[in-house]
Design a protein around this motif. Structure first.
Motif, short mmCIF file in Angstrom:
data_model
loop_
_atom_site.label_atom_id
_atom_site.label_comp_id
_atom_site.label_asym_id
_atom_site.label_seq_id
_atom_site.Cartn_x
_atom_site.Cartn_y
_atom_site.Cartn_z
N UNK A 38 7.17 4.20 -2.97
CA UNK A 38 6.92 3.63 -1.39
C UNK A 38 7.17 2.07 -1.47
N UNK A 39 8.01 1.51 -2.31
CA UNK A 39 8.27 0.09 -2.16
C UNK A 39 9.03 -0.12 -0.99
N UNK A 40 9.78 0.67 -0.18
CA UNK A 40 10.40 0.31 1.03
C UNK A 40 9.44 0.09 2.25
N UNK A 41 8.05 0.19 1.94
CA UNK A 41 6.97 -0.01 2.72
C UNK A 41 6.70 -1.76 2.47
N UNK A 42 7.12 -2.14 1.34
CA UNK A 42 6.76 -3.65 1.18
C UNK A 42 5.00 -3.79 0.84
N UNK A 43 4.37 -2.85 0.41
CA UNK A 43 3.19 -2.87 -0.11
C UNK A 43 1.96 -3.09 1.22
N UNK A 44 2.52 -3.06 2.42
CA UNK A 44 1.89 -3.30 3.71
C UNK A 44 0.92 -2.20 3.99
N UNK A 45 1.52 -0.93 3.59
CA UNK A 45 0.86 0.41 3.85
C UNK A 45 0.97 1.24 2.95
#
Length: 466
Positions: free
Chosen positions: A208-215
């Motif tokens: 899920x790294x494409x979400x940048x850790x924001x959600x």
């Protein structure tokens, strides 16, 4: 109650975390560590209960560590109050001891409403409690998408991204998804098939790294345990309506992803007398080929008149394999890794154990249309193509005519007018009043290439806090 992964390497989780996680970190699917078991006397005492109260009796053991009883009862009352029939899942008789259970009386006219109307409320409850936001990413072969959007569109703490195979769902199915307006709703038409969409979802959950850790991602596909849990209930409902638990029942289930029929398998394990489960498939018959010949092998996916079952990688089948292998996660992982490379079989005694309960059949488009026509001419009752496959498979595989055979009616025939027309009938199924203007509503969706990076980039750019 704790939940464990079918591949044995992910940590055990409670219900709240399983609800939000979807796929386990080891790539497996979550299942309960142990199942509740009800005595015949207890099941018998549930006769005559309203559907929502029966749902509480069956499901509460799965959630009691996370949700107070009164809150869960309220959710269930709200969930099933939006169905158009007082019985919620009414039975229609076709012949002596032969029935269809209508599971299409929810807002999007498909059985997925039973689980996804509840899932939206569960997500709202848990996310509000945690003050957390999630991105729902799901794949649909037709019905899951609209049911997920309808169930979750009012949730304040989610953005919804639903992938469907471009030009491979019916027009009604597509419009049910793409005409729902909302800043948090995004429909993506992928230039591929359902298995491509499903693969992207699984790959995205795994990284899920494409979400940048924001959600984080949350699942609405039947990899989410809450979906399976909600589908167990209507097996109890059908049985109780026809003399259960004092007599056994047989069920025929149109299935592509194995979730709906796996719920029936769990109902049996929880104490409901079920003597036979029929896996009803179309030409995409990987489940039939396994159950009839102990060979699990992917073929080229074919487009059929029953698009919701145009699936070759049946995700939930892993949950059954886990049980057949004595809940040995390492064995399941090895088997599925080998299955990705070519055909596999399981030990003969394991396969024969499955055959004690399961039968299967594959029904082509012509036979599907013949069944729609025959049942209408006999009973003036119109089947959708998926339910027609279930009825035909039930008749072909039935072991004992004294045992009631119940086919799960998975969708309203108005969703599939092409199949009805091809059956040679002049009758045109009408959409219910709340969908009468469906073809006049504005559509909104984005067509993307069959490329996971492109899809992930679209999601990363368009969720509300990106």
């Amino acid at each position: 109650m704790r939940y464990i992964s079918t591949r044995g390497e992910a940590p055990a989780l409670g219900f709240e975390d399983v609800l939000l996680t979807g796929l386990a970190t080891d790539g497996g699917l979550y299942v309960p560590e142990s199942l509740p078991h009800f005595s015949l006397e207890e099941i018998r005492s549930w006769r005559g209960l309203p559907y929502a109260e029966l749902a509480y009796k069956v499901m509460y053991p799965f959630v009691e560590d996370a949700i107070p009883a009164d809150d869960f009862r309220k959710m269930l009352d709200e969930t099933y109050s939006v169905f158009s029939h007082q019985a919620v899942a009414p039975l229609v008789q076709l012949d002596t001891n032969e029935w269809v259970m209508e599971l299409f009386r929810g807002p999007t006219l498909a059985f997925k409403d039973f689980a996804l109307q509840l899932l939206g409320r569960l997500l709202d409850y848990v996310l509000e409690k945690r003050n957390q936001h999630v991105v729902i990413m799901g794949a649909t072969s037709g019905d899951t998408g609209s049911a997920a959007i309808e169930g979750c569109r009012r949730c304040e703490h989610v953005d919804i991204f639903i992938l469907h195979p471009h030009q491979r769902v019916s027009e009604v199915q597509r419009r049910q998804m793409t005409t729902v307006q909302g800043d948090n709703i995004h429909n993506i038409a992928v230039k591929g098939n359902f298995d491509d969409c499903q693969r992207m979802v699984k790959e995205s959950f795994g990284n899920q790294s494409f979400l940048g850790g924001k959600t984080q991602l949350a699942a609405v596909n039947s990899i989410n345990w809450a979906r399976i849990m909600a589908q167990i209930v209507y097996y109890f409902q059908a049985s109780l309506a026809l003399g259960g638990p004092d007599r056994s029942m047989a069920f025929s289930v149109p299935t592509g992803n194995f979730g709906d029929i796996f719920a029936g398998y769990l109902a049996k394990k929880m104490g409901l007398p079920i003597s036979q489960l029929v896996i009803a498939t179309n030409r995409n018959d990987i489940l039939h080929r396994f159950m009839s010949g102990n060979k699990y092998e992917q073929h080229q996916l074919e487009h059929t008149l029953s698009p919701s079952m145009d699936i070759m990688v049946s995700s939930n089948f892993e949950r059954l394999l886990f049980d057949l292998h004595g809940r040995d996660g390492a064995a399941v992982k090895a088997l599925l890794e080998n299955a990705a490379k070519g055909p596999v079989s399981i030990e003969d005694y394991r396969w024969k154990h499955a055959r004690k309960l399961f039968d299967s059949d594959a029904v082509d488009d012509k036979t599907t249309c013949d069944t729609i026509r025959d049942v209408y001419e006999q009973n003036e009752y119109l089947l959708d193509p998926h339910t027609a496959i279930g009825v035909r498979a039930a008749r072909n595989c039935r072991r004992d005519s004294a045992v009631p055979m119940i086919t799960l009616g998975t969708a309203h025939p108005a969703k599939f007018p092409d199949a009805i027309a091809e059956s040679g009938l002049s009758v045109k199924p009408q959409l219910p009043a709340h969908m009468a203007d469906l073809f006049e509503r504005e559509e909104r969706y984005t067509v993307l290439d069959n490329n996971v990076s492109e899809v992930q980039g679209f999601i990363a750019k368009h969720w509300k806090n990106a």
